[in-house]
Design a protein around this motif. Structure first.
Motif, PDB file in Angstrom:
ATOM      1  N   GLY A 148      16.050 -36.969 -89.184  1.00  0.00           N
ATOM      2  CA  GLY A 148      16.379 -38.344 -89.554  1.00  0.00           C
ATOM      3  C   GLY A 148      15.422 -38.926 -90.575  1.00  0.00           C
ATOM      4  O   GLY A 148      15.674 -40.012 -91.114  1.00  0.00           O
ATOM      5  N   ALA A 149      14.312 -38.244 -90.853  1.00  0.00           N
ATOM      6  CA  ALA A 149      13.354 -38.729 -91.845  1.00  0.00           C
ATOM      7  C   ALA A 149      13.982 -38.707 -93.237  1.00  0.00           C
ATOM      8  O   ALA A 149      14.896 -37.921 -93.522  1.00  0.00           O
ATOM      9  CB  ALA A 149      12.094 -37.872 -91.819  1.00  0.00           C
ATOM     10  N   VAL A 150      13.467 -39.604 -94.107  1.00  0.00           N
ATOM     11  CA  VAL A 150      13.950 -39.691 -95.495  1.00  0.00           C
ATOM     12  C   VAL A 150      12.776 -39.457 -96.431  1.00  0.00           C
ATOM     13  O   VAL A 150      11.727 -40.095 -96.308  1.00  0.00           O
ATOM     14  CB  VAL A 150      14.599 -41.065 -95.780  1.00  0.00           C
ATOM     15  CG1 VAL A 150      15.045 -41.137 -97.233  1.00  0.00           C
ATOM     16  CG2 VAL A 150      15.774 -41.303 -94.844  1.00  0.00           C
ATOM     17  N   LEU A 151      12.952 -38.538 -97.377  1.00  0.00           N
ATOM     18  CA  LEU A 151      11.929 -38.210 -98.368  1.00  0.00           C
ATOM     19  C   LEU A 151      12.340 -38.764 -99.726  1.00  0.00           C
ATOM     20  O   LEU A 151      13.505 -39.151 -99.929  1.00  0.00           O
ATOM     21  CB  LEU A 151      11.735 -36.695 -98.442  1.00  0.00           C
ATOM     22  CG  LEU A 151      11.295 -36.003 -97.145  1.00  0.00           C
ATOM     23  CD1 LEU A 151      11.090 -34.511 -97.388  1.00  0.00           C
ATOM     24  CD2 LEU A 151      10.013 -36.623 -96.596  1.00  0.00           C
ATOM     25  N   PRO A 152      11.400 -38.827-100.688  1.00  0.00           N
ATOM     26  CA  PRO A 152      11.731 -39.330-102.031  1.00  0.00           C
ATOM     27  C   PRO A 152      12.942 -38.626-102.628  1.00  0.00           C
ATOM     28  O   PRO A 152      13.113 -37.406-102.472  1.00  0.00           O
ATOM     29  CB  PRO A 152      10.456 -39.013-102.837  1.00  0.00           C
ATOM     30  CG  PRO A 152       9.360 -39.071-101.837  1.00  0.00           C
ATOM     31  CD  PRO A 152       9.945 -38.522-100.568  1.00  0.00           C
ATOM     32  N   GLY A 153      13.784 -39.416-103.271  1.00  0.00           N
ATOM     33  CA  GLY A 153      15.029 -38.886-103.818  1.00  0.00           C
ATOM     34  C   GLY A 153      16.192 -39.026-102.861  1.00  0.00           C
ATOM     35  O   GLY A 153      17.289 -38.544-103.142  1.00  0.00           O
ATOM     36  N   GLY A 154      15.945 -39.698-101.694  1.00  0.00           N
ATOM     37  CA  GLY A 154      17.012 -39.887-100.717  1.00  0.00           C
ATOM     38  C   GLY A 154      17.322 -38.652 -99.888  1.00  0.00           C
ATOM     39  O   GLY A 154      18.367 -38.583 -99.232  1.00  0.00           O
ATOM     40  N   PHE A 155      16.412 -37.661 -99.898  1.00  0.00           N
ATOM     41  CA  PHE A 155      16.627 -36.420 -99.141  1.00  0.00           C
ATOM     42  C   PHE A 155      16.414 -36.684 -97.653  1.00  0.00           C
ATOM     43  O   PHE A 155      15.328 -37.068 -97.229  1.00  0.00           O
ATOM     44  CB  PHE A 155      15.657 -35.352 -99.648  1.00  0.00           C
ATOM     45  CG  PHE A 155      15.821 -34.027 -98.969  1.00  0.00           C
ATOM     46  CD1 PHE A 155      16.975 -33.283 -99.131  1.00  0.00           C
ATOM     47  CD2 PHE A 155      14.810 -33.509 -98.159  1.00  0.00           C
ATOM     48  CE1 PHE A 155      17.116 -32.051 -98.498  1.00  0.00           C
ATOM     49  CE2 PHE A 155      14.943 -32.288 -97.529  1.00  0.00           C
ATOM     50  CZ  PHE A 155      16.111 -31.554 -97.711  1.00  0.00           C
ATOM     51  N   LYS A 156      17.459 -36.468 -96.831  1.00  0.00           N
ATOM     52  CA  LYS A 156      17.402 -36.750 -95.397  1.00  0.00           C
ATOM     53  C   LYS A 156      17.252 -35.456 -94.606  1.00  0.00           C
ATOM     54  O   LYS A 156      17.939 -34.464 -94.857  1.00  0.00           O
ATOM     55  CB  LYS A 156      18.670 -37.486 -94.951  1.00  0.00           C
ATOM     56  CG  LYS A 156      18.580 -38.061 -93.548  1.00  0.00           C
ATOM     57  CD  LYS A 156      19.778 -38.966 -93.247  1.00  0.00           C
ATOM     58  CE  LYS A 156      19.645 -39.590 -91.877  1.00  0.00           C
ATOM     59  NZ  LYS A 156      20.774 -40.488 -91.555  1.00  0.00           N
ATOM     60  N   ILE A 157      16.317 -35.461 -93.652  1.00  0.00           N
ATOM     61  CA  ILE A 157      16.028 -34.266 -92.847  1.00  0.00           C
ATOM     62  C   ILE A 157      17.028 -34.172 -91.695  1.00  0.00           C
ATOM     63  O   ILE A 157      17.231 -35.138 -90.957  1.00  0.00           O
ATOM     64  CB  ILE A 157      14.587 -34.309 -92.308  1.00  0.00           C
ATOM     65  CG1 ILE A 157      13.601 -34.413 -93.475  1.00  0.00           C
ATOM     66  CG2 ILE A 157      14.298 -33.066 -91.474  1.00  0.00           C
ATOM     67  CD1 ILE A 157      13.650 -33.261 -94.441  1.00  0.00           C
ATOM     68  N   LYS A 158      17.615 -32.977 -91.542  1.00  0.00           N
ATOM     69  CA  LYS A 158      18.572 -32.740 -90.466  1.00  0.00           C
ATOM     70  C   LYS A 158      18.132 -31.537 -89.633  1.00  0.00           C
ATOM     71  O   LYS A 158      17.417 -30.665 -90.098  1.00  0.00           O
ATOM     72  CB  LYS A 158      19.958 -32.462 -91.041  1.00  0.00           C
ATOM     73  CG  LYS A 158      20.542 -33.605 -91.858  1.00  0.00           C
ATOM     74  CD  LYS A 158      21.902 -33.225 -92.426  1.00  0.00           C
ATOM     75  CE  LYS A 158      22.486 -34.357 -93.267  1.00  0.00           C
ATOM     76  NZ  LYS A 158      23.794 -33.977 -93.865  1.00  0.00           N
ATOM     77  N   LYS A 159      18.571 -31.518 -88.392  1.00  0.00           N
ATOM     78  CA  LYS A 159      18.338 -30.353 -87.533  1.00  0.00           C
ATOM     79  C   LYS A 159      19.220 -29.217 -88.046  1.00  0.00           C
ATOM     80  O   LYS A 159      20.418 -29.403 -88.263  1.00  0.00           O
ATOM     81  CB  LYS A 159      18.683 -30.695 -86.087  1.00  0.00           C
ATOM     82  CG  LYS A 159      18.302 -29.636 -85.080  1.00  0.00           C
ATOM     83  CD  LYS A 159      18.568 -30.149 -83.664  1.00  0.00           C
ATOM     84  CE  LYS A 159      18.151 -29.115 -82.624  1.00  0.00           C
ATOM     85  NZ  LYS A 159      18.370 -29.614 -81.232  1.00  0.00           N
TER      86      LYS A 159
END
Length: 804
Positions: A95-106
Motif C-alpha cells: 500500500g506504500a506509494v513511492l515517487p512517480g505514483g508507484f504503489k507497492i502491492k503484495k
C-alpha cells in the motif's frame, strides 16, 4: 536560493504555515519562486531491520529476507546484494506509494510471496543513482516513518534574492526578516565572544597588506582533528540546500555559510609554506589551481589573494586552492573567516572568470560584525565533530571598526512620497524589528535619527528607509493613484524614422523580421566576414557567443536552419541591426539591413508551378527598396569581387555602390558554406549599409504631375565585352544629364554564332519624353544619336546590325 522551513523554525518563536509564509515574504519584497515539500510523494515507508537472510529457492540472484519493523515481521524478496542480516533498511509496506505514483502491492516473485519492498535511494527519489538498497545507521529506531528518520518532513523555499539584500542570504538572515514582517519573536543564539586564550602567533603568522580590499580577517588554528564523514544532520541539511557532503571539516564551513551567511575556508595548516599567510592584491601572471580543479591566472586587476611563503593558496572571497585543501590526512586546520570589499570581489570574479557561493555573498555584502561570531561557531562545531582542540584564540585583524550611520528620517516627507500618513509609533516599532536603532531627534516630532545594523549594507540614505517603511507597512496598503504627469511627445530623430520605413518596406515586400543576438562564435565570425581585429567579449556567456558580429548574415542562416528543421522551406526573412568592427580607440558600430530568401517564388497550385527563387529575385528586392526610397542617384551594380569570395557562389553575386561608396552585397551562398549548415537547396542573401543608404535618400520626396505629351521609344543593340556589366552602361547613360531620357530597359542579352568570342549583345529600349511639349522626330533622333555615340565610344562597343 533554497531555505529549509524546519531550520527557519529554530530561529523563530512562531512561524506561519508555508503557503502563508510565502505570501508574507513576497509581499514584503522577498520573492518566493516556489515551494517544494520534501518527501511529499513518499507514503507508507518505514524503518526496519533484516533479521534473517537466505537464498531464494527458485532464483540464484534473489534473496529471501525476514524484515522486522519492531512489531511485525515481513517476508521480502530482494534482488540487491549490498545488505546483510542485522542491517537497518527502508521498508515500503503493501500500500506504500513511492515517487512517480508507484504503489507497492503484495506479489509473488518466482513462486515466493513478497510482502513489500526494501527501497534504494533512487527509488525513494533522494538520489539520482544507487548501487543497492538504502542502509540506515545501526542505531536507527524501528517502525519510524522514513521521512521522520531521514529528516524529509520539511518544506524547501526557493527564493529570488535581489542584489541589495545580502542580509537574507542565510537561514538566520531570512528568519530575522520573517520576524520583522510577522511581528513574531526572533530567537537569538549565544553569540558572546567571552574570554579566550591569546592567538597562536607561534603557529601561524598572518598579515593583511595595505590596499588588499580586506577590512577584516580572522582565523583560528585547530589541532588534532580527525577528518571523516560528517554526521547525518549536517549532510541532510546540506543536501536539502543543494550542496554535497565532502568531509566533516569542509561540511561545517558550508553549514555555517547556509546558517549565518558567512563564507569560510579551511586550510590544511601543514601545507602552508613557512607558516605564513599574506592577504594582498594579486600580481599579474600568478596562477592558482582551485579546489574544483580549475587553474586561474591572475591579471593584476586588484583581486585579493591569500598567499603563503610560495604564492597564492586561495582567491580571496572566491575559492580556495587545491594544494592546501583539507583531506583525510589533515590533522591541523587553519580556519578562515573574513570580510572582503564587495566591489573588489565582483571585479576579481569577472577578471578570472570564476564564481562560487562565497563570491555570490561577498559581492552582495556580508555582515562585517558577524565575521568573528561565525568563526567561533564553526571552530566549536569542528572541534565537536573531529575531536580536535584549539591551541589558541582568534586572530582578528580589524583596524577600522564598524561605525553605524546616522540617517535622519522625516515622517511627513516619507508619507508624502508613499501617499499615506505614517504613524510614528508604528514606524519606530517596525524599524526596531528590522534591527534599526531609532532615536528621537530633540524637539522635533517629525524627525527620527536611525542607525542601520551592520548586516543591512543596503540602507545608506533616507530613501532606503522609506523603502523599508513601505515594505513593513505593506505595499497593498499604499493607495493606487494615477500620476499627474504632463505628456510631451518628442519628435523622433530622422534616422529612427528611416529605420522604421525600411522595416515597413521590407514587410511590404513579403519579408518577416527576425531579431538575433549581437554576438557569434569565433568560427562563425571568421566564416562571415570576420577578421583578426574583431571585437571579442571579455566574459562571454559561452563559446558560441564570444565575438561581436561583423555581419547580420550568420543570424539569418541560423534562422533558416531552425525553420528548415521544422519543415518550413519557403522563407523570406530580414534583420535590421548593428554590426561591430574594431576601431583605433573603441569598437565601431554600423547599422545594416540584411535579407534572405529560400524556397519557391510562390506556392505551387493548379495554375502555376513551384519555381525556385534565383539571383534576380534578391536583386529585385533591393531595386524595389531603392525605388521606394526615390534615391537621388541609383546604385551601380557590378559583379562581386570583394574580399569574401568564398562566401558567395562564383558568378552569382554582385556588389552595389553609390558614387564609389560600397552600399550592398548580394548573391547566392557558396555551395560549400551552404553544405556546412546542412542545407541542400540554393539560397540568396543581401546585406545593405544603412548609413550609406540614409545619406543617399532625398530630404523630401517630390511628385510630378502626369504629362499629357506622348513618349517616343528607340531600340539599340550593342556588342560589348562579355565582362562589361549592365550597371556600368546604365551609369554612363545617367551621366549624359539629358532630361529627355525617361526610362532605359535592358530587354535582351544574346550570345550566339553571329557574336564574336568574348563578346555579348545587349539590347536596350530607351523611352524619350518632354513633359512640356510633344517631341519631334529630329529631337528624338539627336538625343538617341548622342546616347549611342557616348556608349560606343566609352566602351568600344559596336552597334549590332550596323556592319556586325
Amino acid at each position: 536560493m533554497l531555505y529549509s522551513y524546519n531550520w527557519l523554525k529554530e530561529y523563530l518563536e512562531a512561524v506561519p504555515p508555508p503557503d502563508e509564509l510565502a505570501r508574507i515574504l513576497t509581499m514584503g519584497g522577498v520573492e518566493v519562486d516556489s515551494i517544494h515539500k520534501q518527501g511529499g510523494d513518499i507514503e507508507g515507508v518505514v524503518t526496519a531491520k533484516i533479521t534473517s537472510m537466505e537464498g531464494h529457492p527458485n532464483a540464484d540472484r534473489l534473496s529471501l529476507c525476514s524484515v522486522s519493523t519492531g512489531e511485525t515481521e515481513f517476508q521480502i524478496v530482494c534482488g540487491a546484494s549490498n545488505m546483510k542480516s542485522g542491517d537497518a533498511v527502508a521498508l515500503a509496506l503493501v500500500g506504500a506509494v513511492l515517487p512517480g505514483g508507484f504503489k507497492i502491492k503484495k506479489s509473488k516473485i518466482r513462486g515466493v510471496v513478497s510482502e513489500g519492498m526494501m527501497c534504494s535511494e533512487s527509488e525513494l527519489g533522494i538520489a539520482e543513482h544507487s548501487e543497492g538498497i538504502l542502509i540506515l545507521p545501526e542505531d536507527t529506531p524501528l517502525g519510524l516513518d522514513l521521512k521522520d528518520a531521514l529528516g524529509l518532513n520539511d518544506t524547501i523555499f526557493e527564493i529570488s534574492v535581489t542584489p541589495n539584500r545580502g542580509d537574507v542570504l542565510s537561514i538566520k538572515g531570512l528568519a530575522r526578516e520573517i520576524a520583522a514582517l510577522t511581528k513574531k519573536g526572533f530567537i537569538l543564539t549565544e553569540e558572546g565572544e567571552g574570554e579566550e586564550p591569546p592567538p597562536p602567533k607561534d603557529l601561524i603568522d598572518i598579515t593583511v597588506e595595505e590596499g588588499a580590499s580586506c577590512p577584516r580577517y580572522t582565523a583560528m588554528v585547530i589541532e588534532g582533528v580527525k577528518v571523516g564523514p560528517a554526521p547525518d544532520f549536517v549532510v541532510s541539511r546540506l543536501a536539502a540546500h543543494g550542496l554535497r557532503s565532502v568531509n566533516n571539516v569542509v561540511d561545517v564551513t558550508n553549514y555555517i555559510l547556509l546558517e549565518l551567511g558567512q563564507p569560510m575556508h579551511a586550510f590544511d595548516l601543514d601545507k602552508i609554506k613557512n607558516n605564513t599567510i599574506r592577504v594582498r592584491s594579486d600580481k599579474k601572471g600568478e596562477t592558482l589551481k582551485t579546489i574544483d580543479g580549475t587553474t586561474v591566472e591572475f591579471t593584476g586587476a586588484s583581486a585579493v589573494v591569500i598567499a603563503d611563503g610560495d604564492g597564492p593558496v586561495a582567491a580571496g572571497g572566491i575559492m580556495g586552492g587545491d594544494a592546501t585543501s583539507v583531506t583525510e590526512s589533515t590533522t591541523r586546520v587553519l580556519l578562515e573567516s573574513a570580510f572582503f570589499t564587495p566591489s573588489a570581489i565582483r571585479r576579481a570574479s569577472k577578471a578570472i572568470n570564476l564564481s562560487s557561493d562565497s563570491s555570490y555573498r561577498f559581492e552582495r555584502g556580508v555582515d562585517i560584525v558577524n565575521v568573528r561570531v561565525a568563526l567561533v561557531r564553526a571552530a566549536a562545531m569542528i572541534i565537536e565533530l573531529t575531536g580536535g582542540h584549539a591551541p589558541g584564540g582568534v586572530i582578528d585583524i580589524y583596524p577600522n571598526r564598524f561605525t553605524p550611520l546616522d540617517i535622519e528620517f522625516s515622517l511627513c516627507r516619507a508619507g508624502a512620497l508613499l501617499g499615506l500618513t505614517l504613524d510614528r509609533d508604528f514606524i519606530i516599532s517596525a524599524f526596531t524589528r528590522l534591527g534599526i536603532d531609532v532615536r528621537d531627534k530633540a524637539a522635533d516630532e517629525d524627525k527620527l535619527l536611525c542607525s542601520p545594523p551592520s548586516y543591512r549594507t543596503d540602507i545608506t540614505s533616507f530613501i532606503d528607509l522609506v523603502e523599508e517603511a513601505a515594505r513593513i507597512t505593506g505595499y497593498d496598503v499604499i493607495p493606487a493613484r494615477m500620476p499627474r504627469v504632463p505628456l510631451d511627445c518628442a519628435a523622433s530623430h530622422q534616422s529612427v524614422l528611416f529605420k522604421k520605413r525600411i522595416k515597413n518596406d521590407m514587410v511590404s515586400l513579403g519579408f518577416t523580421e527576425v531579431v538575433n543576438y549581437s554576438f557569434v562564435s569565433e568560427d562563425v565570425f571568421a566564416l562571415f566576414g570576420g577578421n583578426p581585429g574583431g571585437v571579442a567579449i571579455l566574459n562571454p556567456l559561452s563559446e558560441d557567443h564570444s565575438v561581436m558580429r561583423a555581419s547580420l548574415l550568420p543570424g539569418l542562416m541560423r534562422n533558416l536552419k531552425f525553420n528548415l528543421d521544422r519543415h518550413l522551406s519557403a522563407l523570406r526573412i530580414f534583420e535590421l541591426g548593428p554590426v561591430f568592427h574594431s576601431g583605433a580607440d573603441a569598437p565601431v558600430e554600423r547599422w545594416k539591413v540584411a535579407g534572405l530568401i529560400h524556397g519557391t517564388r510562390a506556392p505551387q497550385s493548379w495554375n502555376q508551378s513551384a519555381e525556385p527563387v534565383d539571383f534576380y529575385d534578391i536583386k529585385g528586392v533591393l531595386e524595389a527598396l531603392f525605388e521606394g526610397l526615390d534615391l537621388r542617384v541609383m546604385p551601380e551594380t557590378v559583379p562581386y569581387d570583394g574580399p569574401d569570395k568564398d562566401f558567395f557562389h562564383p558568378g552569382r553575386a554582385a556588389s552595389m555602390s553609390l558614387k564609389g561608396i560600397p552600399l550592398a552585397v548580394l548573391g547566392e551562398l557558396h555551395p560549400d558554406l551552404r553544405a556546412s549548415f546542412g542545407i541542400t537547396e540554393r539560397l540568396y542573401l543581401f546585406e545593405l549599409d544603412m548609413e550609406t543608404l540614409y545619406d543617399a535618400q532625398p530630404g523630401r520626396r517630390t511628385f510630378s504631375k502626369l504629362t499629357k505629351f506622348p513618349a517616343s521609344e528607340r531600340d539599340v543593340a550593342l556588342i560589348v565585352d562579355e565582362n562589361l556589366s549592365y550597371g556600368k552602361i546604365m551609369t554612363a547613360i545617367r551621366k549624359l544629364n539629358t532630361k529627355l531620357i525617361e526610362k532605359v530597359d535592358l530587354f535582351d542579352v544574346y550570345y550566339g554564332n553571329t557574336i564574336p568570342d568574348g563578346k555579348k549583345s545587349l539590347a536596350f529600349r530607351i523611352r524619350y519624353r518632354n513633359p512640356q511639349k510633344t517631341l519631334t522626330h529630329d529631337e528624338v533622333d539627336k538625343a538617341h544619336e548622342r546616347l549611342v555615340q557616348e556608349v560606343t565610344s566609352k566602351f568600344n562597343a559596336l552597334i549590332r546590325g550596323a556592319g556586325s
